[in-house]
Design a protein around this motif. Structure first.
Motif, mmCIF file in Angstrom:
data_model
loop_
_atom_site.group_PDB
_atom_site.id
_atom_site.type_symbol
_atom_site.label_atom_id
_atom_site.label_comp_id
_atom_site.label_asym_id
_atom_site.label_seq_id
_atom_site.Cartn_x
_atom_site.Cartn_y
_atom_site.Cartn_z
ATOM 1 N N UNK A 70 69.094 19.109 110.058
ATOM 2 C CA UNK A 70 70.104 17.892 110.253
ATOM 3 C C UNK A 70 69.127 17.100 109.234
ATOM 4 N N UNK A 71 67.538 16.843 109.743
ATOM 5 C CA UNK A 71 66.470 16.239 108.943
ATOM 6 C C UNK A 71 66.925 16.585 106.960
ATOM 7 N N UNK A 72 67.123 17.671 106.228
ATOM 8 C CA UNK A 72 67.215 18.232 105.228
ATOM 9 C C UNK A 72 69.164 18.150 104.456
ATOM 10 N N UNK A 73 69.864 17.881 105.579
ATOM 11 C CA UNK A 73 71.269 18.052 105.269
ATOM 12 C C UNK A 73 71.593 16.415 104.347
ATOM 13 N N UNK A 74 71.687 15.668 104.314
ATOM 14 C CA UNK A 74 71.581 13.980 103.325
ATOM 15 C C UNK A 74 71.275 14.528 102.172
ATOM 16 N N UNK A 75 69.499 15.551 101.786
ATOM 17 C CA UNK A 75 68.985 15.933 100.467
ATOM 18 C C UNK A 75 70.095 16.799 99.693
ATOM 19 N N UNK A 76 70.494 17.945 101.107
ATOM 20 C CA UNK A 76 71.053 19.220 100.177
ATOM 21 C C UNK A 76 72.503 18.491 99.396
ATOM 22 N N UNK A 77 72.911 17.521 100.091
ATOM 23 C CA UNK A 77 74.385 17.088 99.988
ATOM 24 C C UNK A 77 74.489 16.440 98.724
ATOM 25 N N UNK A 78 73.481 15.899 98.193
ATOM 26 C CA UNK A 78 72.778 15.304 96.765
ATOM 27 C C UNK A 78 72.710 16.281 95.742
#
Length: 139
Positions: A70-78
């Motif tokens: 969950x901590x990495x998800x926003x960056x991966x979505x970008x």
């Protein structure tokens, strides 16, 4: 009638994914909806999939679907390399195509890290502890 098989048993990339995924404590493999998936009590990695939305039906046969940390998800979505897989995206799953070259060690290191994170999100805490004990310097 079941789903048609959508993978080649002799695929070198699938063999590499198997080596990574089945090394985790309690990991097993099954075929679901025509594709290999790796699981403990819950699936942590699918091999192959398709994109949601306008791209449904556009198959990504040399890809993995994972549940990111969950901590990495926003960056991966970008990151434009990642896409939302059909049916699984509402539960937080992401897809990413595998490195083009089987010799791309940095790309395969990232693949292993993504599978590790997905395992940690989905596996029972006892298995995650076992993994940590295996990989700790004292273990």
């Amino acid at each position: 009638m079941g789903h048609p098989v959508m993978f080649d048993e002799g695929d070198a990339a699938l063999q590499r994914i198997r080596e990574i995924a089945l090394a985790f404590p309690g990991a097993a493999e099954r075929v679901s909806h025509g594709r290999p998936n790796f699981f403990t009590t819950k699936t942590f990695c699918y091999y192959g999939g398709s994109e949601r939305g306008d791209h449904v039906g556009a198959r990504h046969d040399r890809a993995i679907l994972i549940r990111p940390d969950p901590a990495d998800e926003p960056a991966l979505r970008q990151d434009p390399r990642f896409w939302e897989p059909a049916y699984l995206w509402p539960a937080g799953w992401l897809g990413v195509d595998l490195p083009v070259s089987d010799r791309d060690d940095s790309g395969w290191t990232e693949v292993a890290e993504l599978i590790d994170a997905s395992y940690r999100v989905t596996a029972p805490k006892t298995l995650v502890r076992e993994l940590d004990e295996r990989t700790s310097p004292a273990g």
